[in-house]
Every structure is written in structure tokens, then in C-alpha cells.
Enzyme design. Structure first.
Site, PDB file in Angstrom:
ATOM      1  N   GLY A  18       0.839  -1.194   0.000  1.00  0.00           N
ATOM      2  CA  GLY A  18       0.000   0.000   0.000  1.00  0.00           C
ATOM      3  C   GLY A  18       0.865   1.231   0.000  1.00  0.00           C
ATOM      4  O   GLY A  18       2.084   1.141  -0.190  1.00  0.00           O
ATOM      5  N   ASP A  73     -10.763   8.903   4.833  1.00  0.00           N
ATOM      6  CA  ASP A  73     -10.387   8.266   3.564  1.00  0.00           C
ATOM      7  C   ASP A  73     -11.228   7.024   3.336  1.00  0.00           C
ATOM      8  O   ASP A  73     -10.718   5.954   2.999  1.00  0.00           O
ATOM      9  CB  ASP A  73      -8.890   7.915   3.606  1.00  0.00           C
ATOM     10  CG  ASP A  73      -8.324   7.660   2.214  1.00  0.00           C
ATOM     11  OD1 ASP A  73      -9.052   7.897   1.230  1.00  0.00           O
ATOM     12  OD2 ASP A  73      -7.171   7.221   2.122  1.00  0.00           O
TER      13      ASP A  73
END
Ligand code: ADP
Length: 566
Positions: free
Chosen positions: A321, A430
Site C-alpha cells: 500500500g 479516507d
């Protein structure tokens, strides 16, 4: 003796969800309570009643009234639950009298402790707790609180002696009832003396212990390991066995080595975890049935969130990520995910502080952060392992195979987690399908909540830059970086869109600048073909221009839940 009917009538029964993905439903059933059993049947007009369930009264351990703030989804507004044979039967009565008379009518059963005692259960605080929000309540170690609501598995509502109510983490309290301790890790019901000795000697940790059923029925024994020398006449001098005794009369009744009396076995164990008080050692490490010490009770000086690098096993890579690599690993007998944080990616010091708060957030729809390992570089996060990876990939892989129920359930899972964050005054910032993960049992959980604040890459944090998640962001976030639970709601609308398009990228072929322009012109994402009208209306509600016009997560959860009853 023939059974004699005591009560009968129609009530509503909540489904016992057999599959985790199956939506909750509520069925009308005709209940008959006689002197031996509680039975319920399905009655269709013109058809013979079909018996759907039958519970022997002697197997009922508890009948309790449920206190809940959550909306009750049917017209029978008086819930109660019957605990029997390790199951809960969740029933809604048409009125309070009916609910009370059922409770009373079953009360002759001697095993059903709750029915004899006060209506309210109590809990004892295992440690102090400082509330993080005004919805929570402070706990003082060893004080007794009244249990108001256990509807949520992780957060229980309790009331203190002053009458203040609030939520507390269920892990910080224990139920104050005599022999209800199956859920405690120190209880190994069917362990024999010899097996217990083998396991404890293998463990060889001072104060490793377990509680097991004694050969004498109804009696419990505490087995504890010590390195201190004791009588050589014993076969295994390292292990001592103490019977939990009960006084014949009066309350409290339970005691172990000396006459320190307790109302319940969990209270007694909790006391001896901190005080030897006549035992050869205090009970330091609960050992689980399968062997292996579970986490020792944290001493006040121990950092609850710091993970010892020695306890970590690093396995294969499962993903990459923006913060770095994610590996599969093991920590304290648990399969975990280890997120290795690239140093240049995150501001360490601030994040460490925040990790404390994030660890306190615990909910079945949040990927649990177990701890942070900062003693090695790069630093790593120890997280609950999610076998089915991230939601966006999962949706794409399952394209064409997802049922309406499954899609709705995914939205429900996320909205439950978000309602909890909203209640905890925590903003995700997010929310998107890529930041949700799917468990082995296909439960969708939130991950990476609040993390964007620690990202040092300004391509990500500035709304004008390429990595900023514009397509998931509310207009006020794009314009002035004004984050709130209402901006999370906007992102949730986009996430619902991702679910119902089976993982498509929103505004697929448009640049961020084009998206901003179309939002400014009042345009929105189009209704996904698979989304029913009711779901698409909820999406539009999330995308109202003004934050105040958008729903809260609590309300949205309510709306989504009511769709799943249809
Ligand atoms: P970042 O937040 O750094 O962008 P992610 O959290 O998206 O990283 O993780 C990248 C990938 O690693 C995910 O898509 C997923 O496949 C895998 N992953 C992340 N966390 C877990 C977890 N807790 N359990 C299993 N796999 C995970």
C-alpha cells in the site's frame, strides 16, 4: 405429570443468523409456555401449525429484558432474550406485561439464576477507563456498575452509582454473576488434573493458571504453576491445585485459599490475579484450553500498545500500500497482518501517540489494531488478519456473482463501523472500498481510519494534487479541507456506488479537475444498474451539497437495516 400450559400468544422472533451474510429477519411465531417447555410454531391461515422450536425449561440459563437504544424493527416493541444451550432466542413481546409475565413464569427453574435475582445485571470494572467521548463513562477499577445494554458486543452501556450512564469497552468489565464464566480464557471446562499439569509444566511460567471442573460435580479447581519449591510428596511439585470453596450460607460465598469472599468466580479469580492472598503465587498468566498463555494482565507500567519484536513472526507478503509492505505474520498464537511503515511515509512520533487512541477503538466492523512495534525500524502495525483482502479487489473478483443481499450486507457492515466511529467522534477521512477489508467470514470491516493525517506525501494530502482521493471527497473537503463525519458520509455514498457497480472506479475516464467541475455544476454519479431505487436514494442523500442536509451514520444505518427486513 402432564405439562400444564401457563401462557400462550403471538410474538416476534429474530432469526438466528446461521450464515454471517444472511440478512436479519423477524418472524411472527405462536409461543406456548408450559410447565416443561417453551415452544414456538409457525401458523399460516388454513394450515396446521408447524412446530419450529422447543426449549426445555431446565436448559434455560437466563431470561433477560433487553434495553436498547437501537430502533426496534417491528411493531412488537418489548424485546427480551432467552439464553439456553449456548444460544440466544431473541423475542419481541407486544407489551411489557406480556414480557414480564413470561419472565416470571419461567422463574421456578433453579438453574435460571437471573430470574431469581434483581432484574438488572451488574458488572465489575477490571481496570480504570478514561472516556474519550461524552458518550462514554469513566470506570474505576473494582467498582460495581449496573449493566444497561449489551446489544453491542464491544461496547456495553453501564450505569454508575450516581446514575450516570455511558458506554464502556466490554473488555474492561466482567459480569458479576456466579457461574457464568465460560467466556473467560482461563476456564478449561473439561480438563483433567493430569492434562492441566502437563500443559502448565510445558508452559513453565510462574503463575500460569487455569480453572477447570473438578471431578466432584459443581466444584471448580484452580491449577497454578510455580517454580517455588513445595512439597516433594506431590507427583508434580510444580503445579498446585486449589478447590474453589463456597460457604454454606450468606452472600458473598466463593473463596479460595483464605476466607476472602466473593460474589462470583470471575471476581475471585480477578482478585487473585492481583493478590496471592494465601496461594503459592498470584495467578499471573491465564492458560487457554489449547495451551499457551494469553496476554498477561497489563501492569500499570506496561505499554499496552507496544508490541515486543521478539513476539512477532514475519511471513509472506500479502499486499503493498501507500505506507509500505503488508505481510502475513503471527503474534501470540494469532494470525495477524503486519503493516511495515516506510519511514519516509509517516510522521512517527505523532502517529505513535494516535495509535493509543486507535487501539481503544474496537468494534466488530473495524479491523482491530492490536499494537505497534516501534522498537524496530521500520516501525510496524500489528493488525487483525483479513483473509479476503481489500473490498475493491473482492468486488471486482466476484463480479456477476454477488446477490442483492450480499451487496446490502456489505453496505450495512461499513455503515455499522462508521456509526461507531461517528459516535466516538472519530473521522475516517479516507473512506473508500480500497480501505475496507473482507474477513474469512465475508464481513467487511473498516481499515486505515484516520491514517491520512500521518501521511507525509503532500501529493496525497493536498486536494490539488494527483493522489488526493477527489472522487471520494465531499465538496467542502476539496475546497477547504473541512473534514467531518458528514464528509465521511459523502465518501460512504461513493462506497455504496462502488459496491453496487461491483468495484468500478467512480467517474472512470475523468480527471480530478473534470470531476471537481462537474460536482460544482451539481452533477453526481449515475445510479448503478444493480442498485434498487431505495439504495440509490440513500446515495443521493449522502451527496447533498450542504453537509447539514446529509444524514448521520446512525440514521443511515437505521435506513439500511430497514431495507434488509423487507
Ligand atoms: P496502505 O494503507 O498502505 O495503502 P493497504 O491497507 O491498502 O495499504 O494494504 C495493501 C494491501 O495489503 C491490501 O490491499 C490488502 O490486500 C493487504 N492488507 C492490508 N491490511 C491487511 C489485513 N489486515 N489483513 C490482510 N491483508 C491486508
Amino acid at each position: 405429570m402432564f405439562p400444564r400450559v401457563i401462557l400462550n400468544g403471538t410474538m416476534i422472533k429474530k432469526s438466528q443468523q446461521k450464515k454471517i451474510t444472511s440478512p436479519c429477519n423477524y418472524k411472527e411465531r405462536f409461543f406456548v409456555l408450559d410447565t416443561q417447555e417453551l415452544m414456538y410454531s409457525e401458523c399460516r391461515p388454513g394450515k396446521k401449525p408447524v412446530l419450529k422450536g422447543c426449549i426445555r425449561l431446565c436448559s434455560i440459563e437466563c431470561v433477560e429484558i433487553v434495553f436498547t437504544d437501537l430502533p426496534i424493527p417491528c411493531s412488537f416493541k418489548y424485546p427480551f432474550q432467552v439464553f439456553h444451550d449456548n444460544h440466544f432466542l431473541y423475542i419481541f413481546a407486544p407489551d411489557n406485561d406480556c414480557r414480564l409475565s413470561l419472565k416470571k413464569a419461567t422463574s421456578w427453574n433453579p438453574r435460571c439464576r437471573e430470574l431469581h435475582g434483581a432484574l438488572q445485571k451488574t458488572v465489575i470494572a477490571l481496570q480504570n477507563y478514561t472516556p474519550l467521548t461524552n458518550k462514554e463513562l469513566a470506570l474505576q477499577k473494582d467498582k460495581v456498575y449496573t449493566l444497561v445494554d449489551t446489544f453491542h458486543p464491544d461496547w456495553w452501556k453501564v450505569q454508575d452509582k450516581m446514575g450516570n450512564t455511558g458506554l464502556v469497552p466490554s473488555t474492561h468489565v466482567i459480569e458479576n454473576s456466579g457461574n457464568n464464566f465460560e467466556r473467560f480464557e482461563w476456564y478449561s471446562k473439561n480438563m483433567t488434573r493430569e492434562e492441566a499439569e502437563d500443559i502448565l509444566i510445558k508452559e513453565a511460567k510462574e503463575g500460569a493458571f487455569m480453572v477447570r471442573n473438578s471431578r466432584q460435580t459443581g466444584v471448580y479447581t484452580v491449577s497454578v504453576f510455580t517454580k517455588a519449591s513445595s512439597s516433594n510428596r506431590e507427583k508434580n511439585p510444580g503445579v498446585k491445585h486449589y478447590q474453589i470453596r463456597q460457604t454454606k450460607t450468606g452472600e458473598p460465598t466463593f473463596y479460595l485459599a483464605e476466607k476472602y469472599l466473593f460474589h462470583s468466580i470471575p471476581e475471585l479469580i480477578h482478585y487473585h490475579q492481583h493478590n496471592a492472598a494465601g496461594l503459592i503465587t498470584r495467578l499471573r498468566h491465564p492458560v487457554t484450553q489449547a495451551g499457551g498463555c494469553s496476554q498477561a494482565i497489563a501492569g500499570p507500567s506496561q505499554d499496552e500498545w507496544e508490541v515486543d519484536p521478539e513476539e512477532l513472526d514475519f511471513g509472506q507478503e500479502v499486499g503493498r500500500g501507500q505506507f509500505g509492505l503488508v505481510l502475513q505474520g503471527r503474534w501470540r498464537e494469532k494470525k495477524v497482518a503486519l503493516k511495515i511503515i516506510k519511514q519516509e511515509c509517516m510522521s512517527n512520533e505523532e502517529f505513535k501517540e494516535e495509535a493509543r487512541i486507535m487501539m481503544r477503538l474496537c468494534h466488530s466492523k473495524l479491523v482491530q489494531l492490536y499494537g505497534v512495534c516501534t522498537q524496530r525500524s521500520p516501525m510496524c502495525l500489528v493488525l487483525e488478519f483479513m483473509d479476503n483482502g481489500c473490498l475493491s479487489d473482492y468486488l471486482r473478483n466476484k463480479k456477476g456473482a454477488l446477490s442483492q443481499n450480499a451487496m446490502l450486507e456489505m453496505c450495512l457492515n461499513v455503515s455499522e463501523g462508521m456509526a461507531y466511529l461517528e459516535m466516538s467522534n472519530f473521522i475516517h477521512r479516507d473512506l473508500a472500498a480500497r480501505n475496507c477489508l473482507v474477513s474469512k467470514e465475508y464481513v467487511v470491516k473498516l481499515s486505515d481510519f484516520g491514517m491520512t493525517r500521518y501521511v507525509l506525501d503532500d501529493q496525497y494530502t493536498s486536494s490539488l494534487c494527483s493522489k488526493f482521493p477527489v472522487k471520494w471527497s465531499a465538496p467542502e473537503v476539496i475546497r477547504y479541507c473541512k473534514f467531518s463525519s458528514k464528509s465521511d458520509i459523502w465518501s460512504f455514498g461513493v462506497l455504496m456506488w462502488e459496491v453496487y457497480t461491483e468495484g468500478r472506479i467512480p467517474y472512470e475516464n475523468r480527471t480530478n479537475a473534470e470531476v471537481v467541475e462537474s460536482l460544482n455544476a451539481g452533477m453526481r454519479l449515475l445510479k448503478p444498474k444493480l442498485a434498487p431505487e431505495s439504495v440509490s436514494m440513500l446515495m443521493e442523500w449522502c451527496w447533498k451539497e450542504k453537509p447539514v442536509d446529509r444524514p448521520s451514520f446512525a440514521l443511515l444505518l437505521h435506513e439500511l437495516s430497514s431495507l434488509s427486513y423487507l
